[in-house]
Design a protein around this motif. Structure first.
Motif, PDB file in Angstrom:
ATOM      1  N   ARG A   5       0.857  -1.186   0.000  1.00 52.27           N
ATOM      2  CA  ARG A   5       0.000   0.000   0.000  1.00 52.27           C
ATOM      3  C   ARG A   5       0.885   1.225   0.000  1.00 52.27           C
ATOM      4  O   ARG A   5       1.503   1.570   0.994  1.00 52.27           O
ATOM      5  CB  ARG A   5      -0.904   0.020   1.228  1.00 52.27           C
ATOM      6  N   ARG A   6       0.916   1.884  -1.100  1.00 55.56           N
ATOM      7  CA  ARG A   6       1.885   2.952  -1.289  1.00 55.56           C
ATOM      8  C   ARG A   6       1.396   4.243  -0.666  1.00 55.56           C
ATOM      9  O   ARG A   6       0.217   4.563  -0.745  1.00 55.56           O
ATOM     10  CB  ARG A   6       2.126   3.145  -2.786  1.00 55.56           C
ATOM     11  N   PRO A   7       2.290   5.023  -0.032  1.00 58.25           N
ATOM     12  CA  PRO A   7       1.875   6.283   0.578  1.00 58.25           C
ATOM     13  C   PRO A   7       1.455   7.267  -0.479  1.00 58.25           C
ATOM     14  O   PRO A   7       1.983   7.282  -1.585  1.00 58.25           O
ATOM     15  CB  PRO A   7       3.135   6.757   1.316  1.00 58.25           C
ATOM     16  N   THR A   8       0.509   8.079  -0.112  1.00 63.37           N
ATOM     17  CA  THR A   8       0.010   9.097  -1.028  1.00 63.37           C
ATOM     18  C   THR A   8       0.756  10.388  -0.808  1.00 63.37           C
ATOM     19  O   THR A   8       0.913  10.840   0.318  1.00 63.37           O
ATOM     20  CB  THR A   8      -1.493   9.308  -0.807  1.00 63.37           C
ATOM     21  N   SER A   9       1.200  10.995  -1.898  1.00 61.03           N
ATOM     22  CA  SER A   9       1.919  12.264  -1.793  1.00 61.03           C
ATOM     23  C   SER A   9       0.969  13.363  -1.396  1.00 61.03           C
ATOM     24  O   SER A   9      -0.107  13.505  -1.971  1.00 61.03           O
ATOM     25  CB  SER A   9       2.574  12.596  -3.146  1.00 61.03           C
ATOM     26  N   ALA A  10       1.357  14.184  -0.421  1.00 62.37           N
ATOM     27  CA  ALA A  10       0.516  15.300   0.012  1.00 62.37           C
ATOM     28  C   ALA A  10       0.484  16.406  -1.011  1.00 62.37           C
ATOM     29  O   ALA A  10      -0.399  17.237  -1.002  1.00 62.37           O
ATOM     30  CB  ALA A  10       1.042  15.848   1.346  1.00 62.37           C
ATOM     31  N   ALA A  28       9.236   4.708  -5.523  1.00 62.09           N
ATOM     32  CA  ALA A  28      10.026   3.562  -5.094  1.00 62.09           C
ATOM     33  C   ALA A  28       9.130   2.397  -4.711  1.00 62.09           C
ATOM     34  O   ALA A  28       9.397   1.245  -5.059  1.00 62.09           O
ATOM     35  CB  ALA A  28      10.925   3.960  -3.926  1.00 62.09           C
ATOM     36  N   ALA A  29       8.049   2.658  -3.980  1.00 57.47           N
ATOM     37  CA  ALA A  29       7.127   1.590  -3.595  1.00 57.47           C
ATOM     38  C   ALA A  29       6.472   0.983  -4.820  1.00 57.47           C
ATOM     39  O   ALA A  29       6.259  -0.227  -4.895  1.00 57.47           O
ATOM     40  CB  ALA A  29       6.070   2.133  -2.632  1.00 57.47           C
ATOM     41  N   SER A  32      12.273  -3.233   5.959  1.00 57.52           N
ATOM     42  CA  SER A  32      12.972  -2.173   5.232  1.00 57.52           C
ATOM     43  C   SER A  32      12.014  -1.413   4.317  1.00 57.52           C
ATOM     44  O   SER A  32      12.066  -0.180   4.230  1.00 57.52           O
ATOM     45  CB  SER A  32      14.115  -2.780   4.420  1.00 57.52           C
ATOM     46  N   ARG A  33      11.139  -2.157   3.649  1.00 57.29           N
ATOM     47  CA  ARG A  33      10.163  -1.497   2.786  1.00 57.29           C
ATOM     48  C   ARG A  33       9.223  -0.599   3.584  1.00 57.29           C
ATOM     49  O   ARG A  33       8.954   0.548   3.194  1.00 57.29           O
ATOM     50  CB  ARG A  33       9.352  -2.558   2.045  1.00 57.29           C
ATOM     51  N   ASP A  34       8.747  -1.100   4.727  1.00 58.73           N
ATOM     52  CA  ASP A  34       7.840  -0.302   5.541  1.00 58.73           C
ATOM     53  C   ASP A  34       8.530   0.964   6.064  1.00 58.73           C
ATOM     54  O   ASP A  34       7.929   2.038   6.119  1.00 58.73           O
ATOM     55  CB  ASP A  34       7.314  -1.123   6.712  1.00 58.73           C
ATOM     56  N   ALA A  35       9.807   0.811   6.453  1.00 57.50           N
ATOM     57  CA  ALA A  35      10.539   1.983   6.931  1.00 57.50           C
ATOM     58  C   ALA A  35      10.717   3.008   5.812  1.00 57.50           C
ATOM     59  O   ALA A  35      10.615   4.223   6.042  1.00 57.50           O
ATOM     60  CB  ALA A  35      11.902   1.558   7.483  1.00 57.50           C
ATOM     61  N   SER A  93       9.190   6.736   5.958  1.00 55.81           N
ATOM     62  CA  SER A  93      10.022   7.940   5.835  1.00 55.81           C
ATOM     63  C   SER A  93       9.590   8.796   4.652  1.00 55.81           C
ATOM     64  O   SER A  93       9.594  10.024   4.724  1.00 55.81           O
ATOM     65  CB  SER A  93      11.496   7.538   5.687  1.00 55.81           C
ATOM     66  N   GLN A  94       9.170   8.132   3.564  1.00 55.98           N
ATOM     67  CA  GLN A  94       8.676   8.886   2.408  1.00 55.98           C
ATOM     68  C   GLN A  94       7.416   9.661   2.783  1.00 55.98           C
ATOM     69  O   GLN A  94       7.255  10.832   2.404  1.00 55.98           O
ATOM     70  CB  GLN A  94       8.378   7.924   1.257  1.00 55.98           C
ATOM     71  N   ALA A  95       6.521   9.019   3.529  1.00 61.21           N
ATOM     72  CA  ALA A  95       5.303   9.701   3.943  1.00 61.21           C
ATOM     73  C   ALA A  95       5.615  10.874   4.872  1.00 61.21           C
ATOM     74  O   ALA A  95       4.987  11.939   4.786  1.00 61.21           O
ATOM     75  CB  ALA A  95       4.364   8.714   4.639  1.00 61.21           C
ATOM     76  N   LEU A  96       6.607  10.702   5.771  1.00 59.88           N
ATOM     77  CA  LEU A  96       6.982  11.795   6.669  1.00 59.88           C
ATOM     78  C   LEU A  96       7.552  12.981   5.885  1.00 59.88           C
ATOM     79  O   LEU A  96       7.259  14.147   6.198  1.00 59.88           O
ATOM     80  CB  LEU A  96       7.997  11.303   7.696  1.00 59.88           C
ATOM     81  N   LEU A  97       8.392  12.684   4.877  1.00 59.91           N
ATOM     82  CA  LEU A  97       8.941  13.764   4.059  1.00 59.91           C
ATOM     83  C   LEU A  97       7.840  14.517   3.332  1.00 59.91           C
ATOM     84  O   LEU A  97       7.840  15.754   3.256  1.00 59.91           O
ATOM     85  CB  LEU A  97       9.946  13.184   3.059  1.00 59.91           C
TER      86      LEU A  97
END
Length: 412
Positions: free
Chosen positions: A8-13, A21-22, A173-176, A180-184
């Motif tokens: 489940r890939r993070p959504t860009s804000a 990458a995901a 590693s993938r979850d991390a 981190s991508q979602a936090l950025l």
């Protein structure tokens, strides 16, 4: 495949899109999963079938069932953890059964596939439970077929355990990475929100300053002009002077209205457009200038800048007519909606053509022509046989909505 295996890939804000990458990793995992299906099929053909028709048919049936369950786990729509866990455990048990029926067959491959899927795509608790069930079945099959049962079971446990741990570490590693991508992206969105809040605060400050300077000054000017009018009446001054004072009062009132609109715009409120023209025309009528509005066609959505250009053009034309057309003049505002454009035409006729040097309302026709050109439109203005005409044509984007089957004409 699940909350993990399907990535489940993070959504860009900022743009609403998934993490690149995901997405790449998701595609690689899925491609590897489908490739193993082909590998098992080739291994089955290469290894042949066990002796005896019953064992051969059972081996083929169990292999097909294991591959079917593995393909089910690879489907994008399979997201529920219980369903995914059951499919992967079934794949591992099918591998154990194949290993028991045909030790030289691809049963161990199916077992390893299930171990990797549990480590990479299933949360730890259900994943470990599934590993335990598969190990019981696979250990029984290895012990049954091997001359050294204990060694075979230990070898299988070490290999399967290592494979599970490697897949689990890859999932961590993938979850991390996705976290981190979602936090950025969240930090970028927060920074953008802060910048927007700072801009809005500055616009609010400018709006307050504009209100204090213009609105208060124009209000005082209106009061002073009213006193000048009364004084002119009491002293028997030239009637033309009183008329000029009345015109100046009207301009002061219009200036206060325009100042309020400018303040509303700075505060981020909706920009005026064609839908506000009836109110503008009614206000002009109350000031003493007869105005008729004619609308042909069905109104359609316009971009905010195009709608503002139409409103300002009609506003400026009405202001000019009130200042220069004189007593007895009438004005017609015609809005013509077509499939591709809106044409706003303001025509005044009659009157004694007062041309005294009254101040401009601040939206000169030259500036309006530039505004219209920036929005893709065109403004034309010039005299007619009986007065003056201003015509503005603004294009309607193709995405403005479906064209009504028939137009209608509204007059007021």
């Amino acid at each position: 495949m699940s909350a993990r295996l399907r990535l489940r890939r993070p959504t860009s804000a900022r743009d609403g899109g998934p993490s690149v990458a995901a997405s790449d990793l998701h595609g690689l995992v899925r491609l590897a999963g489908w490739a193993t299906v082909g590998a098992v099929a080739v291994a089955t053909v290469a290894a042949g079938l066990p002796a005896g028709p019953v064992a051969g048919v059972a081996t083929v049936a169990v292999t097909v069932a294991g591959l079917a369950l593995w393909c089910l786990a690879l489907l994008p729509r399979v997201t529920a953890v219980p369903v995914l866990t059951a499919a992967l455990v079934g794949t591992g048990l099918a591998g154990a059964a194949v290993d028991a029926l045909h030790p030289s067959g691809p049963g161990i491959v199916l077992t390893c596939m299930a171990m990797a899927g549990l480590g990479f795509g299933v949360p730890r608790r259900p994943g470990l439970a599934g590993v335990a069930v598969i190990m019981l079945g696979a250990g029984w099959a290895e012990a049954r077929a091997s001359a050294h049962p204990l060694g075979a079971v230990l070898d299988l446990a070490a290999a399967a355990g290592f494979l599970y741990l490697a897949a689990a570490f890859a999932a961590v590693s993938r979850d991390a990475h996705t976290h981190s991508q979602a936090l950025l992206e969240q930090e970028a969105a927060t920074r953008a929100a802060r910048e927007e809040a700072a801009v809005l605060a500055e616009r609010g400050r400018l709006a307050r300053e504009l209100h204090d300077v213009l609105a208060h000054t124009l209000s005082g000017l209106a009061v002073q002009l009213e006193g000048a009018r009364l004084l002119a009446e009491r002293t028997g001054a030239d009637p033309r002077l009183a008329e000029q004072v009345i015109n100046a009062q009207r301009l002061a009132r219009d200036g206060m209205v325009n100042a309020k609109r400018a303040v509303a715009t700075l505060r981020g409120e909706a920009l005026p457009g064609p839908e506000q023209l009836p109110a503008l025309i009614e206000q002009t009528r109350l000031s003493g200038l007869p105005v008729m509005l004619a609308v042909t066609g069905r109104p359609r959505p316009l971009p905010s800048e195009s709608g503002l250009a139409v409103y300002r053009a009609v506003q400026e034309a009405l202001t000019n007519a009130a200042k220069h057309a004189g007593r007895g003049a009438t004005v017609t505002v015609a809005l013509t909606w077509t499939d591709t454009a809106l044409t706003a035409q303001v025509t005044d006729a009659g009157g004694d053509r007062v041309t005294a040097g009254l101040p401009s309302g601040g939206y000169g026709l030259a500036g309006l022509a530039e505004r219209a050109a920036l929005a893709g439109g065109r403004l034309d203005a010039g005299p007619t046989a009986e007065g003056w005409r201003v015509t503005l044509t603004m294009p309607i984007p193709a995405t403005a909505g479906p064209v009504p089957p028939q137009s209608q004409e509204a007059r007021s």
